[in-house]
Design an enzyme around this catalytic site. Structure first.
Site, mmCIF file in Angstrom:
data_model
loop_
_atom_site.group_PDB
_atom_site.id
_atom_site.type_symbol
_atom_site.label_atom_id
_atom_site.label_comp_id
_atom_site.label_asym_id
_atom_site.label_seq_id
_atom_site.Cartn_x
_atom_site.Cartn_y
_atom_site.Cartn_z
ATOM 1 N NE ARG A 20 -8.379 -15.295 1.723
ATOM 2 C CZ ARG A 20 -8.495 -13.991 2.622
ATOM 3 N NH1 ARG A 20 -9.705 -13.161 2.080
ATOM 4 N NH2 ARG A 20 -7.613 -13.490 3.038
ATOM 5 C CG ASP A 52 -10.793 -6.359 10.088
ATOM 6 O OD1 ASP A 52 -10.966 -5.964 11.225
ATOM 7 O OD2 ASP A 52 -9.982 -6.711 9.216
HETATM 8 P P1 AMP Z 1 -5.495 -6.622 7.902
HETATM 9 O O1 AMP Z 1 -5.083 -6.359 8.940
HETATM 10 O O2 AMP Z 1 -5.003 -7.592 6.525
HETATM 11 O O3 AMP Z 1 -6.929 -7.525 8.220
HETATM 12 O O4 AMP Z 1 -6.278 -5.124 7.243
HETATM 13 C C1 AMP Z 1 -6.613 -4.490 7.243
HETATM 14 C C2 AMP Z 1 -7.735 -3.433 6.804
HETATM 15 O O5 AMP Z 1 -5.997 -3.233 6.044
HETATM 16 C C3 AMP Z 1 -8.107 -4.100 5.247
HETATM 17 O O6 AMP Z 1 -9.276 -2.796 5.555
HETATM 18 C C4 AMP Z 1 -7.652 -3.985 4.499
HETATM 19 O O7 AMP Z 1 -8.263 -3.646 3.446
HETATM 20 C C5 AMP Z 1 -6.152 -3.070 4.443
HETATM 21 N N1 AMP Z 1 -5.285 -2.918 3.991
HETATM 22 C C6 AMP Z 1 -4.074 -4.003 4.461
HETATM 23 N N2 AMP Z 1 -2.576 -3.970 3.501
HETATM 24 C C7 AMP Z 1 -3.488 -2.742 3.142
HETATM 25 C C8 AMP Z 1 -2.228 -2.684 1.647
HETATM 26 N N3 AMP Z 1 -1.430 -2.744 1.211
HETATM 27 N N4 AMP Z 1 -3.571 -1.388 0.880
HETATM 28 C C9 AMP Z 1 -4.345 -1.109 0.930
HETATM 29 N N5 AMP Z 1 -5.459 -1.661 1.704
HETATM 30 C C10 AMP Z 1 -4.672 -2.792 2.571
HETATM 31 MG MG MG Z 2 -8.270 -8.508 6.854
#
Ligand code: AMP
Ligand code: MG
Length: 477
Positions: A180, A258
């Site tokens: 991105r 975040d």
């Molecule tokens: P998000 O809801 O996508 O903003 O993610 C929230 C947190 O979970 C962030 O720290 C992401 O990096 C982590 N995260 C989401 N999906 C994964 C994944 N498949 N493996 C590792 N970390 C993840």
């Molecule tokens: Mg995120």
């Protein structure tokens, strides 16, 4: 690569020992690389338009460093409130900052990843992104950019040949890695983490970074005033972002701290949806059972998140002054709503009462359940579209008595660049992106690797972008 302007300034934050901003990481080695999407328009703007397919894969699939850029990727550290619960265990868990460069307007851009492998913040996750997740992020960013929302762009999507297991997708699911392009990845949560660690010095350093790179107009402010004016600026940009989502009929879905960028740039597209009608309770994420991040609650979510950022900054500035800055949210939001809706309607601002019109307009949209995208399409440039609106499949709605006041107001505004109506986009149908269509685009990819609907949709969005002619940089820092 003559327009390629590398500028890995984020590194400058971390040269001192123990600097708490990021961790160097390595990308996963993927078994395959099939380029599924390449953003040629933006690649051109940042001087990466001439890469061969092999070079593209080397940089955006295997993450070989770009010339004179970050020597190794860095996972950015942050915490965040997720659905209002503080989580000190997150951070870049499946992505990293890969490179930084300047665009054709000399603004700093990050190339960040999603699905590039595990990091110290992966917790129980695999560090991967499903292909469907990647396709959905492409569709969201292309649509939002065309609709004039200040959003990150999807730069690259490469299918990577692994099998992933997910609760919310038929598994095994295909894997991908996405890159991105974004004006920074400094989340509210980065400040929250530093406050959690009671590291005021690091907060000041991060504020300095943000002011130098995104808000140079604040450069002459010092001490507490520097912190407060930075916060006030983030409040204003966040209000603008939420207003732009509203005007686009967009529900982000996961407005955790975040996922909020201090530049007010929209990013990180998971369970997003466009709303079919102006229903305040319309919710995107299936796991958002209480509708916390519903369409009509996005401003509230933005303000709540800002309060958390303000809390983190209170290590360095008085709470009263920060609170006062936070109070500017509602005024900024009304102004931004007027700006965003008038722009989408293609009419010129009139002044004081513009927000009152937007409120009436939204009330009418909500009460009648008018098709969201269709109304903006039919009435683009107000009076200049009156005849066209009368031919619309929704014409009956416009004949109702309830619409009379809205019509009178709309047709009294001066059309903004009505010559835009001569684009052939306006003799077709509105380009929307409701969930059924997203699923319909994905189905043939899943069933027979048929990308024709996906390609056709990108083409259609492109035509809308040209037709609307919104200046995407308008709300940029
Ligand atoms: P998000 O809801 O996508 O903003 O993610 C929230 C947190 O979970 C962030 O720290 C992401 O990096 C982590 N995260 C989401 N999906 C994964 C994944 N498949 N493996 C590792 N970390 C993840
Ligand atoms: Mg995120």
């Amino acid at each position: 690569m003559e327009n390629y302007k590398p500028d890995p300034v984020f590194e400058s934050l971390g040269r001192e020992k123990g600097a708490p901003f990021y961790d160097p990481v390595a990308a996963a080695a993927f078994p395959e690389h099939v380029v599924r999407y390449r953003n040629r328009r933006w690649a051109e703007k940042v001087g990466l338009g001439r890469l061969s397919e092999a070079e593209w894969i080397a940089h955006f699939g295997r993450f070989e460093p770009l010339p004179d850029n970050l020597s190794a990727p860095v996972a950015i550290r942050y915490h965040g409130h997720q659905f209002r619960t503080y989580n000190p265990d997150i951070g870049d868990g499946r992505g990293f900052l890969f490179a930084q460069l300047r665009d054709d307007q000399n603004r700093l851009l990050d190339l960040g990843t999603k699905g590039s492998g595990k990091t110290p913040y992966s917790r129980f996750g695999d560090g991967r992104l499903t292909l469907k997740g990647g396709v959905r992020e492409v569709l969201a960013t292309e649509m939002l950019e065309a609709l004039g929302v200040y959003t990150s762009k999807t730069f690259s999507l490469i299918e990577t040949g692994e099998k992933l297991y997910r609760e919310d997708e038929p598994s095994p699911a295909r894997s991908s890695v996405l890159v991105r392009l974004s004006h920074s990845h400094v989340r509210f949560g980065a400040f929250q983490r530093l406050a959690y660690e009671k590291n005021g010095e690091a907060i000041a350093a991060l504020v300095d970074y943000c002011i130098a790179q995104f808000y140079p107009a604040l450069g002459d402010k010092a001490g507490e005033a520097r912190i407060v004016s930075f916060f006030r600026t983030v409040v204003q940009h966040t209000a603008q972002l939420v207003a732009q989502w509203m005007a686009a009929g967009f529900v982000h879905g996961v407005l955790n701290t975040d996922n909020m960028n201090v530049t007010g740039e929209s990013f990180d597209y998971g369970p997003w949806r466009f709303t079919p009608v102006a229903d305040p309770s319309f919710t995107a994420a299936y796991f958002d059972q209480t509708g916390l991040y519903a369409f009509g609650r996005q401003a509230e979510a933005g303000a709540w998140n800002l309060a958390q950022l303000g809390g983190a900054l209170s290590l360095l500035a008085p709470v009263d002054a920060l609170n006062e800055a936070l109070q500017s949210f509602s005024g900024a939001y009304e102004e931004a709503m007027a700006e965003a809706f008038f722009r989408r309607l293609g009419v010129q601002r009139r002044g004081e009462s513009d927000f009152a019109f937007v409120a009436d307009f939204l009330k009418w949209m909500t009460e009648t359940g008018a098709p969201y995208e269709r109304v903006f399409f039919d009435w683009f440039c107000g009076s200049a579209s009156e005849n066209r609106a009368a031919q619309s499949p929704a014409a009956e709605l416009y004949e109702q008595e309830k619409f009379a006041d809205i019509r009178n107001a709309l047709t009294s505004f001066t059309p903004e660049k009505p010559e835009r109506l001569s684009h052939d986009y306006f003799s077709g149908k509105p380009c929307a992106m409701l969930i059924d269509e997203v699923e319909a685009i994905w189905a043939p990819i899943a069933e027979k690797d048929d990308w024709s609907l996906f390609d056709a949709k990108l083409e259609e969005i492109s035509r809308m972008r040209e037709a609307l002619g919104f200046d995407a940089s308008r709300f940029s820092p």
